[in-house]
Design a protein around this motif. Structure first.
Motif, PDB file in Angstrom:
ATOM      1  N   SER A  22      -5.687  -1.432  11.061  1.00  0.00           N
ATOM      2  CA  SER A  22      -6.914  -1.703  10.310  1.00  0.00           C
ATOM      3  C   SER A  22      -7.658  -2.902  10.873  1.00  0.00           C
ATOM      4  O   SER A  22      -8.879  -2.870  11.028  1.00  0.00           O
ATOM      5  CB  SER A  22      -6.598  -1.957   8.838  1.00  0.00           C
ATOM      6  N   GLY A  73     -20.390   2.473   2.185  1.00  0.00           N
ATOM      7  CA  GLY A  73     -18.956   2.488   2.470  1.00  0.00           C
ATOM      8  C   GLY A  73     -18.122   2.216   1.236  1.00  0.00           C
ATOM      9  O   GLY A  73     -17.061   2.816   1.048  1.00  0.00           O
ATOM     10  N   SER A  77     -15.665   5.065  -0.041  1.00  0.00           N
ATOM     11  CA  SER A  77     -14.234   4.762  -0.038  1.00  0.00           C
ATOM     12  C   SER A  77     -13.610   4.958  -1.411  1.00  0.00           C
ATOM     13  O   SER A  77     -12.422   5.250  -1.515  1.00  0.00           O
ATOM     14  CB  SER A  77     -13.981   3.347   0.462  1.00  0.00           C
ATOM     15  N   ASP A  78     -14.401   4.807  -2.468  1.00  0.00           N
ATOM     16  CA  ASP A  78     -13.883   5.081  -3.808  1.00  0.00           C
ATOM     17  C   ASP A  78     -13.706   6.575  -4.033  1.00  0.00           C
ATOM     18  O   ASP A  78     -12.799   7.002  -4.743  1.00  0.00           O
ATOM     19  CB  ASP A  78     -14.818   4.507  -4.881  1.00  0.00           C
ATOM     20  N   LYS A  80     -13.464   9.037  -1.447  1.00  0.00           N
ATOM     21  CA  LYS A  80     -12.584   9.626  -0.421  1.00  0.00           C
ATOM     22  C   LYS A  80     -11.801   8.500   0.250  1.00  0.00           C
ATOM     23  O   LYS A  80     -12.206   7.983   1.286  1.00  0.00           O
ATOM     24  CB  LYS A  80     -13.399  10.363   0.640  1.00  0.00           C
ATOM     25  N   SER A  81     -10.703   8.106  -0.329  1.00  0.00           N
ATOM     26  CA  SER A  81      -9.947   6.968   0.201  1.00  0.00           C
ATOM     27  C   SER A  81      -8.836   7.415   1.151  1.00  0.00           C
ATOM     28  O   SER A  81      -7.667   7.136   0.954  1.00  0.00           O
ATOM     29  CB  SER A  81      -9.390   6.127  -0.942  1.00  0.00           C
ATOM     30  N   TYR A  85     -11.271  10.075   6.699  1.00  0.00           N
ATOM     31  CA  TYR A  85     -12.715   9.926   6.492  1.00  0.00           C
ATOM     32  C   TYR A  85     -13.244   8.696   7.218  1.00  0.00           C
ATOM     33  O   TYR A  85     -14.332   8.719   7.785  1.00  0.00           O
ATOM     34  CB  TYR A  85     -13.051   9.863   5.003  1.00  0.00           C
ATOM     35  N   LEU A  86     -12.468   7.627   7.202  1.00  0.00           N
ATOM     36  CA  LEU A  86     -12.867   6.416   7.920  1.00  0.00           C
ATOM     37  C   LEU A  86     -13.052   6.712   9.402  1.00  0.00           C
ATOM     38  O   LEU A  86     -14.085   6.382   9.993  1.00  0.00           O
ATOM     39  CB  LEU A  86     -11.823   5.306   7.723  1.00  0.00           C
ATOM     40  N   CYS A 137     -20.161   1.003   7.168  1.00  0.00           N
ATOM     41  CA  CYS A 137     -19.217   1.606   6.195  1.00  0.00           C
ATOM     42  C   CYS A 137     -17.771   1.235   6.483  1.00  0.00           C
ATOM     43  O   CYS A 137     -16.916   1.358   5.599  1.00  0.00           O
ATOM     44  CB  CYS A 137     -19.348   3.127   6.206  1.00  0.00           C
ATOM     45  N   TYR A 141     -14.459   0.271   3.712  1.00  0.00           N
ATOM     46  CA  TYR A 141     -13.470   1.338   3.748  1.00  0.00           C
ATOM     47  C   TYR A 141     -12.082   0.766   4.049  1.00  0.00           C
ATOM     48  O   TYR A 141     -11.082   1.136   3.425  1.00  0.00           O
ATOM     49  CB  TYR A 141     -13.843   2.378   4.806  1.00  0.00           C
ATOM     50  N   ARG A 144     -10.737  -1.017   1.065  1.00  0.00           N
ATOM     51  CA  ARG A 144     -10.274  -0.060   0.056  1.00  0.00           C
ATOM     52  C   ARG A 144      -8.923   0.531   0.437  1.00  0.00           C
ATOM     53  O   ARG A 144      -8.038   0.690  -0.408  1.00  0.00           O
ATOM     54  CB  ARG A 144     -11.311   1.059  -0.109  1.00  0.00           C
ATOM     55  N   LEU A 145      -8.753   0.868   1.693  1.00  0.00           N
ATOM     56  CA  LEU A 145      -7.478   1.420   2.136  1.00  0.00           C
ATOM     57  C   LEU A 145      -6.359   0.386   2.020  1.00  0.00           C
ATOM     58  O   LEU A 145      -5.237   0.705   1.651  1.00  0.00           O
ATOM     59  CB  LEU A 145      -7.585   1.930   3.576  1.00  0.00           C
TER      60      LEU A 145
END
Length: 156
Positions: A22, A73, A77-78, A80-81, A85-86, A137, A141, A144-145
């Motif tokens: 990340s 983003g 991210s909320d 499609k977490s 997708y990222l 984004c 993201y 969130r991950l």
């Protein structure tokens, strides 16, 4: 007891690898934003020069696009977490950047008649805005991950 300890160690190692990936992803995408901004002057320059107006257009479009991307983003991210997708967003941004050389000339010719100020701003917005929005984004993201593992959130 030993099996539990081994399992916890394995989970920590996996988490550490995910955080490293990340961080590397965020760093590369951030650097890519700066590369796009600097190379933007080379794309826009032959048609509008490299005056203060061109640089102002590039900086304005970059900051506005990143702001839109940060907001989008967060929402995405909320919903499609998933890391898939990222990385899809990053891939789409790369595809849009690869299209810049193809559409550069027609876009710049179309907006050249608008003058230096508006022409450079509109062409910069159209050529670089979409990919910069997508790159914006990435940061929310990644946050969130990382927040999925709430007990280790904020720790290295």
């Amino acid at each position: 007891m030993i099996a539990k300890s081994i399992k916890e160690t394995h989970e920590r190692e996996q988490l550490s690898v995910r955080y490293a990936v990340s961080r590397i992803t965020a760093a590369i995408c951030g650097a890519f934003v700066m590369v796009l901004e600097v190379l933007g002057s080379r794309v826009i320059g032959p048609f509008f020069g490299v005056s203060l107006f061109v640089w102002t257009s590039l900086i304005t479009v970059t900051l506005v696009a990143l702001s839109i991307g940060y907001a989008a983003g967060g929402v995405l991210s909320d919903k499609k977490s998933s890391p898939d997708y990222l990385y899809g967003i990053i891939l789409l941004s790369g595809i849009l950047v690869m299209l810049i050389p193809v559409v550069r000339r027609p876009v710049l010719l179309a907006f050249q008649s608008y003058g230096l100020r508006m022409g450079s701003f509109l062409s910069t917005s159209l050529l670089f805005g979409p990919s910069l929005i997508l790159l914006g984004c990435v940061s929310p993201y990644i946050v969130r991950l990382a927040a999925k593992e709430i007990r280790s959130f904020g720790r290295w």
